[in-house]
Design a protein around this motif. Structure first.
Motif, mmCIF file in Angstrom:
data_model
loop_
_atom_site.group_PDB
_atom_site.id
_atom_site.type_symbol
_atom_site.label_atom_id
_atom_site.label_comp_id
_atom_site.label_asym_id
_atom_site.label_seq_id
_atom_site.Cartn_x
_atom_site.Cartn_y
_atom_site.Cartn_z
ATOM 1 N N ARG A 43 70.703 41.748 -27.637
ATOM 2 C CA ARG A 43 69.581 42.693 -27.522
ATOM 3 C C ARG A 43 70.038 44.050 -28.039
ATOM 4 O O ARG A 43 71.074 44.575 -27.626
ATOM 5 N N ALA A 277 67.433 43.407 -39.510
ATOM 6 C CA ALA A 277 66.458 44.033 -38.620
ATOM 7 C C ALA A 277 66.377 45.518 -38.951
ATOM 8 O O ALA A 277 67.334 46.119 -39.455
ATOM 9 N N PHE A 279 65.185 49.359 -37.413
ATOM 10 C CA PHE A 279 64.685 50.307 -36.424
ATOM 11 C C PHE A 279 64.107 51.498 -37.180
ATOM 12 O O PHE A 279 64.778 52.091 -38.021
ATOM 13 N N GLY A 304 55.679 41.968 -34.821
ATOM 14 C CA GLY A 304 56.641 43.054 -34.976
ATOM 15 C C GLY A 304 57.590 42.824 -36.117
ATOM 16 O O GLY A 304 58.816 42.899 -35.936
ATOM 17 N N THR A 305 57.033 42.566 -37.302
ATOM 18 C CA THR A 305 57.888 42.342 -38.473
ATOM 19 C C THR A 305 57.426 43.186 -39.653
ATOM 20 O O THR A 305 56.242 43.500 -39.793
ATOM 21 N N PRO A 310 62.392 41.472 -38.240
ATOM 22 C CA PRO A 310 62.065 42.182 -37.005
ATOM 23 C C PRO A 310 62.218 43.686 -37.149
ATOM 24 O O PRO A 310 63.180 44.174 -37.759
ATOM 25 N N VAL A 312 61.009 47.709 -35.170
ATOM 26 C CA VAL A 312 60.476 48.430 -34.010
ATOM 27 C C VAL A 312 60.385 49.915 -34.342
ATOM 28 O O VAL A 312 61.244 50.454 -35.040
ATOM 29 N N GLY A 322 62.539 50.898 -27.612
ATOM 30 C CA GLY A 322 62.387 49.871 -28.636
ATOM 31 C C GLY A 322 63.387 48.751 -28.421
ATOM 32 O O GLY A 322 64.573 49.001 -28.164
ATOM 33 N N ILE A 324 64.802 44.960 -29.963
ATOM 34 C CA ILE A 324 64.851 43.803 -30.860
ATOM 35 C C ILE A 324 65.850 42.826 -30.254
ATOM 36 O O ILE A 324 67.020 43.166 -30.051
ATOM 37 N N THR A 341 62.668 38.398 -31.234
ATOM 38 C CA THR A 341 61.435 38.970 -30.682
ATOM 39 C C THR A 341 61.569 40.486 -30.756
ATOM 40 O O THR A 341 62.681 41.029 -30.820
ATOM 41 N N THR A 342 60.443 41.183 -30.760
ATOM 42 C CA THR A 342 60.449 42.644 -30.797
ATOM 43 C C THR A 342 59.484 43.195 -29.755
ATOM 44 O O THR A 342 58.509 42.539 -29.388
ATOM 45 N N GLU A 343 59.745 44.411 -29.322
ATOM 46 C CA GLU A 343 58.898 45.025 -28.299
ATOM 47 C C GLU A 343 59.119 46.531 -28.296
ATOM 48 O O GLU A 343 60.242 47.005 -28.465
#
Length: 662
Positions: A43, A277, A279, A304-305, A310, A312, A322, A324, A341-343
Motif C-alpha cells: 500500500r 502507478a 500520484f 481510478g486509472t 492506477p 490518485v 490518497g 494505491i 485498487t485506488t482510493e
C-alpha cells in the motif's frame, strides 16, 4: 547512475506506533488477506498540496476547521498502515506556502541552515518515505527552499528541474535534486516470509514555475517537459533494478491533448512505458471520484486509472488520503504488479443538514510538534494594522464590483503611482488589475473573505491576498486592456436573452484569473460567446463581451498607452492572457502585493473600500442567471452595488444559491 536506499518496515512501524496490525478492529485490505506465498500486498499512501495546513485551523478566519489539516490526515495514516501488510508514505508537493504559517516562517522567523520547519517536524514524525516538489515550493526563494528541505529525513526527488540550461540529453541535465530513488523495502508475502522489493520513485514539477517564480529562478534554474524527462529516466530506473516504479507528479490531469511543457501532464505521463502507478496533485481536485474528471478521455473515474494505470489525486490541505494498493507477484527474483485498487479517502463528510462531520481526530504527537509555531502564527495574524469603515467581503466578487478586490486595486494603484512619479512613465495613466482569490468553488462554502468593519489585522490582509506575489506593472494599449478584460470574461457562460435562471459561472475558469481592471468603466454582455478560450486562444473573433469600455468618461482609445499594476504571475504570462507577457513589464517592484496593502492601510489609518461599480453586466431584458456563494453572503446581497441579487434557496454541498437579475 543509481540512487538506492534501504529500509525495514517493522522498524518504521514500531517507531510510529498507532493501531496494531493484529487488532481485531482492523479490516485488512483484500490483497493482504488473500496474498499467496509468492504474492505480497504493498500500500502506498499520498498526501498532496498540504500548503502548510498542518493544524485543522483556518488562520484567516481565526477558527478551527474540520475539513483540513495534516494532524487529521495523520490519524488516517496510522489506520491505513494497519490495514496493510506493507506500506509506504509519500508527499506530492506544495508544502511550504499557502497559509499564514508559511508566511510567518518565511517573513518573520526565517529559515537559517539547521532550522527545522514545522512541516518537516510533522513529516519526519509521520515517517514519510519520499517526496517531490510542488510549484509553490519556490515562492520564498531557493535559499529558503533548501534550508527547509535539508531538514527532511526522507529523500526529495525531481527529474525535470535543472541548475542551468537543458542538456541535449535529459540524463546529462545538472539537476538540483536526485531524479529518482530506489528504496529497497522488506515486505512480507502471503506466507509471512520477508524478502526485499525495490520500489522506485521519480518526481516532477510543473515547467511553468519558470514563469510563476521568475524572480526567484530566472538565471538560476530551468525546467524540462515532464513526459520527456520521464522517458529518459524510467529506463535508467529499470536498469538499476527497480521492481516497481511510482511517479510522483505534481501535475494535474488534462485530457485536451498532449503538448510540449504541459502544466497538467499526468495523463500522458501514465503512457510512459515502465511506470506502474501515478500520484498526482496540483489541481486541488479528487481522483478517483464522481465529478472532477468526468468525461476526460483515458481517465477512469470509477476504477481510478489513467491510461489503464492506477492513479490518485488526494485533494488539498490534507482533505484526503490518497491510496494505491498493489498486489505484487514474484517472478523469479523480481516482483511485478498483477492487480491494484485506488482510493481518495476524505477526512470529513457532510450530514443531511450539510454540516461538516469530522471523520478523523488530531494525532497528538503532530499537534505537540508544531505547537510553538502554531501559537506564533496566531500572534502574527492577529496583529492590527489599521481600520476599515466598511466590511470587506468576497461573496459576490464574481458577479459585481466588490470591496475585497477594490482595496487591492486601490493599494496597487497608490503604490505604482508613487514608484513611477519621477520617472519616464510618470505621465501615463495607471490602471490596476486584481482578482478575487477566495470565491468559494473548490474551497467550499466558507472559502470567502469576510472582514467586519473595524480593526484590520494581518490575518485579514492575508485573507484578501492569499499569495506572496510581488507587484509588477505592464505598459499596454487600450486595445490590449480590452482584450485583457475579454479574457477575464471567460468566467461566465453565454446566456441568450430571455433565458431564466441559466448557470452563470464557468466551473473550469479559476477565480484567480478573473481580473477586474480599475480605472476604467465597462459592461459585460453575457449574450455574446467568449472571445478567448482558457488558453488565451482567439476562438470567436467577432465576439465582443466587453462593451461601453471608457476611460475618463470617454470611449477608450485603442492606441492610448496605459500602465497596469498587477502581480508577477500575470505580468509574466500566468493565465495565458493575450499579449500580456514579460516583454510588456516596465516595473518589477521588490514588495509583495500583500505588503503593499498593509503599507497602504497603515498610511491611511482608516480606509473606506466601498466598491464603485466601475463594471456591471449589460442589461438583458427578461433574463436571469443563478450562481452559488457562501450562505453568509445573504446578509450582504441587498447592499451589492451595480447588481440585483436575490436569494434562490440552497445550493449543493453547503453553498447557498443566488439569482442575478440581468
Amino acid at each position: 547512475m543509481s540512487f538506492l536506499f534501504t529500509q525495514t518496515n517493522v522498524t518504521r512501524r514500531s517507531l510510529l506506533g498507532g493501531i496494531a496490525a493484529g487488532s481485531a478492529l482492523v479490516m485488512l485490505h483484500p490483497f493482504a488477506a488473500r496474498a499467496q506465498a509468492n504474492q505480497a500486498h504493498l500500500r502506498i499512501m499520498e498526501t498532496t498540496d498540504i500548503h502548510v495546513n498542518i493544524m485543522p485551523y483556518d488562520y484567516y478566519a481565526d477558527k478551527p476547521n474540520d475539513t483540513l489539516g495534516l494532524t487529521r490526515t495523520a490519524t488516517f495514516i496510522d489506520k491505513v498502515r494497519a490495514e496493510a501488510s506493507n506500506s509506504m508514505l509519500i508527499d506530492n508537493g506544495d508544502l511550504l506556502q499557502g497559509n499564514p504559517m508559511g508566511d510567518y516562517m518565511a517573513y518573520e522567523k526565517g529559515m537559517k541552515a539547521g532550522d527545522l520547519h514545522p512541516v518537516m517536524k510533522a513529516m519526519n514524525a509521520l515517517g514519510y518515505d519520499c517526496g517531490t516538489l510542488g510549484n509553490h515550493e519556490f515562492n520564498y526563494g531557493l535559499e529558503f527552499l533548501f534550508n527547509t528541505l535539508n531538514g527532511a529525513k526522507f529523500p526529495i526527488v525531481c527529474a525535470n528541474l535543472t541548475k542551468g540550461q537543458l542538456a541535449s540529453d535529459p540524463k546529462k541535465d545538472d539537476l538540483f535534486f536526485k531524479p529518482y530513488v530506489i528504496i529497497e523495502k522488506q515486505i512480507k508475502d502471503g506466507s509471512g516470509n520477508s524478502s526485499p522489493v525495490k520500489v522506485g520513485f521519480i518526481g516532477f514539477v510543473p515547467p511553468q514555475i519558470m514563469v510563476w517564480d521568475a524572480k526567484n529562478l530566472e538565471g538560476k534554474a530551468q525546467t524540462r517537459d515532464i513526459v520527456q524527462a520521464a522517458k529518459a529516466w524510467v529506463p535508467v530506473m529499470k536498469e538499476a533494478g527497480a521492481d516497481v516504479i511510482i511517479a510522483l507528479s505534481h501535475s494535474g490531469i488534462d485530457g485536451t491533448g498532449q503538448s510540449e511543457r504541459m502544466e497538467n501532464a499526468s495523463l500522458y505521463l501514465a503512457g510512459v512505458e515502465g511506470i506502474d502507478a501515478i500520484f498526482t496533485g496540483h489541481q486541488h481536485l479528487v481522483f478517483p471520484g464522481p465529478k472532477d474528471f468526468e468525461g476526460v478521455p483515458g481517465a477512469d473515474i470509477k476504477k481510478g486509472t489513467l491510461q489503464g494505470k492506477p492513479a490518485v489525486m488526494a485533494g488539498f490541505w490534507g482533505s484526503h488520503m490518497g491510496l494505491i494498493d498493489l498486489l505484487l507477484e514474484r517472478d523469479g527474483n523480481k516482483w511485478k504488479v498483477v492487480d491494484f485498487t485506488t482510493e481518495a479517502r476524505p477526512i470529513y463528510h457532510r450530514d443531511e443538514n450539510r454540516k461538516v462531520i469530522a471523520d478523523a481526530t488530531d494525532k497528538p504527537e503532530i499537534v505537540a510538534a508544531v505547537k510553538s509555531e502554531h501559537e506564533a502564527t496566531l500572534a502574527y495574524v492577529r496583529r492590527p494594522v489599521g481600520k476599515t469603515s466598511a466590511p470587506l467581503y468576497s461573496y459576490f466578487a464574481l458577479v459585481a464590483d466588490d470591496p475585497s478586490v477594490q482595496i487591492v486595486s486601490i493599494a496597487q494603484t497608490w503604490y505604482v503611482k508613487n514608484l513611477l512619479k519621477d520617472g519616464q512613465y510618470k505621465d501615463y495613466p495607471v490602471l490596476s488589475a486584481a482578482a478575487p482569490f477566495k470565491a468559494g468553488g473548490r474551497g467550499g462554502p466558507d472559502y470567502f473573505t469576510d472582514v467586519p468593519a473595524g480593526d484590520i489585522a494581518i490575518k485579514n490582509v492575508a485573507d484578501l491576498y492569499l499569495y506572496p506575489n510581488t507587484v509588477q506593472a505592464v505598459l499596454i494599449t487600450g486595445e490590449q486592456v480590452k482584450n485583457w478584460l475579454e479574457m477575464s470574461a471567460g468566467m461566465f457562460n453565454q446566456i441568450p436573452v430571455g433565458t431564466k435562471d441559466a448557470p452563470l459561472l464557468n466551473p473550469k475558469f479559476p477565480s484567480y484569473n478573473y481580473d477586474i481592471i480599475d480605472g476604467v468603466t465597462y459592461q459585460i454582455d453575457l449574450s455574446q460567446p467568449q472571445r478567448y478560450d482558457g488558453d488565451g486562444k482567439l476562438v470567436n473573433p467577432d465576439a465582443q463581451r466587453i462593451v461601453d469600455l471608457k476611460f475618463d468618461g470617454k470611449p477608450i482609445d485603442p492606441k492610448q498607452k496605459f500602465v497596469v499594476a498587477t502581480n508577477n504571475y500575470r505580468a509574466g504570462g500566468g493565465g495565458k492572457f493575450p499579449e500580456i507577457a514579460a516583454d510588456k513589464v516596465i516595473l518589477v517592484a521588490p514588495d509583495t502585493n500583500r505588503d503593499v496593502i498593509v503599507r497602504y492601510i497603515i498610511e491611511q489609518g482608516s480606509i473606506n473600500p466601498s466598491a464603485d461599480a466601475n463594471w456591471t453586466f449589460k442589461a438583458l431584458p427578461g433574463t436571469s442567471a443563478v450562481f452559488e456563494s457562501g450562505p453568509k453572503g445573504r446578509q450582504y446581497a441587498a447592499a451589492v452595488k451595480g447588481a440585483k441579487i436575490e436569494d434562490a434557496g440552497d445550493g449543493a454541498e453547503g453553498f447557498a444559491k443566488f439569482r442575478l437579475i440581468l
